[in-house]
Design a protein around this motif. Structure first.
Motif, short mmCIF file in Angstrom:
data_model
loop_
_atom_site.label_atom_id
_atom_site.label_comp_id
_atom_site.label_asym_id
_atom_site.label_seq_id
_atom_site.Cartn_x
_atom_site.Cartn_y
_atom_site.Cartn_z
N PHE A 183 0.83 -1.21 0.00
CA PHE A 183 0.00 0.00 0.00
C PHE A 183 0.86 1.25 0.00
N ILE A 184 1.90 1.24 0.82
CA ILE A 184 2.74 2.43 0.95
C ILE A 184 3.42 2.77 -0.37
N THR A 185 4.18 1.81 -0.92
CA THR A 185 4.99 2.10 -2.10
C THR A 185 4.15 2.23 -3.38
N VAL A 186 3.28 1.25 -3.64
CA VAL A 186 2.48 1.28 -4.87
C VAL A 186 1.42 2.37 -4.81
N GLY A 187 0.71 2.43 -3.68
CA GLY A 187 -0.35 3.43 -3.54
C GLY A 187 0.16 4.85 -3.67
N MET A 188 1.26 5.15 -2.98
CA MET A 188 1.81 6.51 -3.02
C MET A 188 2.40 6.83 -4.39
N ALA A 189 3.04 5.85 -5.02
CA ALA A 189 3.65 6.07 -6.33
C ALA A 189 2.59 6.37 -7.39
N ILE A 190 1.43 5.73 -7.29
CA ILE A 190 0.33 6.00 -8.23
C ILE A 190 -0.31 7.35 -7.94
N ALA A 191 -0.47 7.65 -6.66
CA ALA A 191 -1.21 8.86 -6.27
C ALA A 191 -0.43 10.15 -6.50
N MET A 192 0.88 10.11 -6.32
CA MET A 192 1.66 11.35 -6.39
C MET A 192 1.48 12.09 -7.73
N PRO A 193 1.64 11.43 -8.90
CA PRO A 193 1.43 12.17 -10.16
C PRO A 193 -0.01 12.65 -10.35
N VAL A 194 -0.97 11.89 -9.80
CA VAL A 194 -2.37 12.31 -9.88
C VAL A 194 -2.59 13.58 -9.08
N ILE A 195 -2.00 13.65 -7.89
CA ILE A 195 -2.11 14.85 -7.05
C ILE A 195 -1.49 16.05 -7.75
N VAL A 196 -0.31 15.86 -8.34
CA VAL A 196 0.36 16.96 -9.04
C VAL A 196 -0.49 17.44 -10.22
N LYS A 197 -1.02 16.50 -11.00
CA LYS A 197 -1.82 16.86 -12.18
C LYS A 197 -3.08 17.63 -11.78
N ASN A 198 -3.80 17.12 -10.77
CA ASN A 198 -5.05 17.76 -10.36
C ASN A 198 -4.83 19.07 -9.63
N ALA A 199 -3.59 19.32 -9.20
CA ALA A 199 -3.26 20.61 -8.57
C ALA A 199 -2.88 21.66 -9.61
N GLY A 200 -2.98 21.28 -10.90
CA GLY A 200 -2.68 22.23 -11.96
C GLY A 200 -1.42 21.93 -12.72
N GLY A 201 -0.77 20.82 -12.39
CA GLY A 201 0.47 20.45 -13.08
C GLY A 201 1.70 20.96 -12.35
N TRP A 202 2.83 20.34 -12.66
CA TRP A 202 4.06 20.65 -11.93
C TRP A 202 4.50 22.10 -12.14
N GLU A 203 4.36 22.61 -13.35
CA GLU A 203 4.78 23.98 -13.61
C GLU A 203 3.96 24.97 -12.78
N ASN A 204 2.67 24.70 -12.64
CA ASN A 204 1.81 25.56 -11.83
C ASN A 204 2.20 25.49 -10.36
N VAL A 205 2.47 24.28 -9.88
CA VAL A 205 2.88 24.09 -8.49
C VAL A 205 4.18 24.85 -8.23
N LYS A 206 5.15 24.70 -9.14
CA LYS A 206 6.45 25.38 -8.99
C LYS A 206 6.29 26.89 -8.90
N SER A 207 5.39 27.43 -9.71
CA SER A 207 5.22 28.88 -9.75
C SER A 207 4.65 29.45 -8.46
N LEU A 208 4.01 28.60 -7.67
CA LEU A 208 3.37 29.05 -6.42
C LEU A 208 4.24 28.82 -5.19
N LEU A 209 5.38 28.17 -5.39
CA LEU A 209 6.24 27.85 -4.25
C LEU A 209 7.16 29.00 -3.89
N PRO A 210 7.50 29.16 -2.62
CA PRO A 210 8.49 30.18 -2.22
C PRO A 210 9.84 29.88 -2.86
N PRO A 211 10.65 30.88 -3.09
CA PRO A 211 11.98 30.66 -3.70
C PRO A 211 12.83 29.69 -2.89
N GLY A 212 13.51 28.81 -3.62
CA GLY A 212 14.45 27.89 -2.97
C GLY A 212 13.86 26.58 -2.49
#
Length: 479
Positions: A183-212
């Motif tokens: 559950f830990i390894t497979v579940g998290m590995a599947i979920a992580m890209p889904v979370i990033v995508k539904n949050a607007g994609g990695w580029e969008n996430v990066k743009s909202l993060l504090p510098p560094g």
């Protein structure tokens, strides 16, 4: 609601598996209950090791650190633990061949009763604290998704973990650990890209993060190296980890299983850190401990979100059960059988072990209710159990010229140094467990070399001809 149902169903399945595994493999003797009959193969060993060590710190804690000061570099917390397990692989065969049940038992063979008792007390105290950390992490998840009061969820999580651990000891814990690690390894590995995508994609996430926040070494090389040293020291002296090596089928399995575990942990490492960064980008200002659950609830479909949070609960529950079994083993083997009832039968020891697990659950609950920090509390537990015993155990296994005084003094001064360093606020950014272990190592070799030059005889070996004969006999029976 769907997410909550999935997590509750998961917990019910875990208890059911514990009952079934215990029924299929009759638990009659202490070795069956505490060491799974010394029968674990490489994959079972790797799975239960990884499940025991990928806990609240490696899931909720890493996401919280990524949300906070460490950013993406929080992933090193898990990767370094994999490196630590890899280093322990080279000691694992010695641990298995010792035919021991606990760490203090090995120390007693070399350095006597006082070293044994001191190490036992340190390990038991650390086990209570580490168990509390995992209950806190499990409760944080349940509280976030259900809205229940944190105090109530702490009680709920503590009771469930205590029940399934108590039912069948390491037999049931190993069986449930395999489910946990999948559950830990497979579940998290599947979920992580889904979370990033539904949050607007990695580029969008990066743009909202504090510098560094995306710096791979933001945490600093001193901390990264310190984490590697800390994990090597604590995994080689921590009862919940070493007990798995004691339960391996043989020396070769102990080493192979440890290698496999290191790979699992290294691959998994940065997944919870990325999820923590998504939470930071989209939900600034929340409690960092809620970062993992908040991201999963908001950016995963209900079923996948339930799987992800069940995976986190899996991580924390498996680590909690490992700590409970460790404390039970220490009390049963090193206090009850040693000082209270030397002629205790196997049935007596199993009964006492189960009773102790209930006590451990209750004490860990009490600690969890009064302190809700994850990584700081966990590192403190590592410091208590590892700083003093490190040199006397590890070098005591492989350095033939160690003396009784070198073992006892390193155990004492290493522990004192770690506590003083902790009180001083860990100057220069050096972790207390690392500082204490360095002091214990310096004291160990200084005293051993001086006494050896004076003609003082070495301490008795921790692995005698009797233990080797017992190991060989066991292997012949298994073959």
């Amino acid at each position: 609601m769907t997410t909550t149902i999935i997590i509750l169903l998961y917990m019910a399945v875990i208890v059911a598996v514990a009952v079934i595994s215990t029924t299929r493999k009759k638990v009659k003797e202490a070795d069956d209950y505490l060491l799974a009959g010394r029968s674990l193969g490489p994959f079972m060993l790797a799975g239960t090791l990884a499940a025991a060590e990928i806990g609240g710190g490696s899931t909720v804690g890493v996401a919280a650190k990524a949300y906070g000061d460490w950013g993406l570099s929080a992933g090193w917390y898990v990767v370094c633990s994999g490196i630590g397990i890899f280093l322990v692989s080279f000691i694992a065969p010695y641990l298995r061949k010792a035919m021991a049940t606990t760490i203090p038992e090995i120390l007693e063979r070399r350095y006597g009763t006082s070293a044994h008792l001191f190490a036992t007390i340190l390990s038991i105290i650390a086990g209570f604290i580490a168990g509390a950390v995992q209950i806190i992490a499990t409760s944080t998840i349940i509280s976030t998704i259900t809205g229940m009061d944190l105090g109530k969820t702490i009680v709920l999580a503590g009771v469930i973990i205590t029940i399934y651990t108590m039912l069948g000891g390491l037999v049931s814990v190993t069986a449930t650990d395999i489910i946990h690690i999948v559950f830990i390894t497979v579940g998290m590995a599947i979920a992580m890209p889904v979370i990033v995508k539904n949050a607007g994609g990695w580029e969008n996430v990066k743009s909202l993060l504090p510098p560094g926040q995306l710096g791979l070494t933001k945490v600093g090389w001193k901390t990264i190296i310190g984490l590697i040293l800390m994990y090597f020291m604590t995994f080689s002296t921590g009862q919940e980890a070493v007990q798995r090596y004691f339960a391996a089928k043989d020396m070769h399995v102990a080493k192979k299983g440890s290698f496999l575990c290191a790979i699992i942990m290294a691959v998994y490492g940065f997944i919870p850190a990325i999820i923590g960064l998504v939470a930071l980008a989209k939900f600034p200002g929340i409690n960092p401990n809620n970062a993992m659950a908040t991201a999963a609830v908001n950016f995963c479909p209900p079923i996948l979100g339930g799987v992800v949070l069940a995976a986190v609960c899996a991580a924390t529950m498996s680590s909690a059960s490992g700590n409970m079994i460790a404390v039970s083993t220490l009390f049963t083997n090193d206090i009850y059988k040693r000082y209270l009832k030397k002629n205790a039968s196997g049935k007596d020891l199993v009964f006492v072990s189960k009773a102790v697990i209930v006590v451990v659950g209750a004490v860990s609950l009490a600690i969890a209710i009064t302190n809700t920090q994850v990584i700081p509390l966990l590192v403190f537990a590592f410091t208590i159990r590892s700083a003093g015993p490190f040199a006397s155990l590890i070098f005591g296994l492989i350095y033939k010229k160690s003396t009784v005084a070198s073992g006892k003094l390193s155990l004492l001064f290493g522990s004192i140094a770690a506590f003083v360093w902790q009180y001083l606020g860990e100057p220069y950014g050096i972790m207390s467990v690392v500082f204490g272990s360095i002091v214990s190592t310096v004291v160990f070799f200084t005293v051993a070399i001086i006494q050896s030059s004076m003609g003082v005889p070495p301490a008795p070996s921790a692995i005698t001809d009797e233990h080797i004969e017992k190991y060989n006999k066991e292997q012949n029976l298994n073959s």
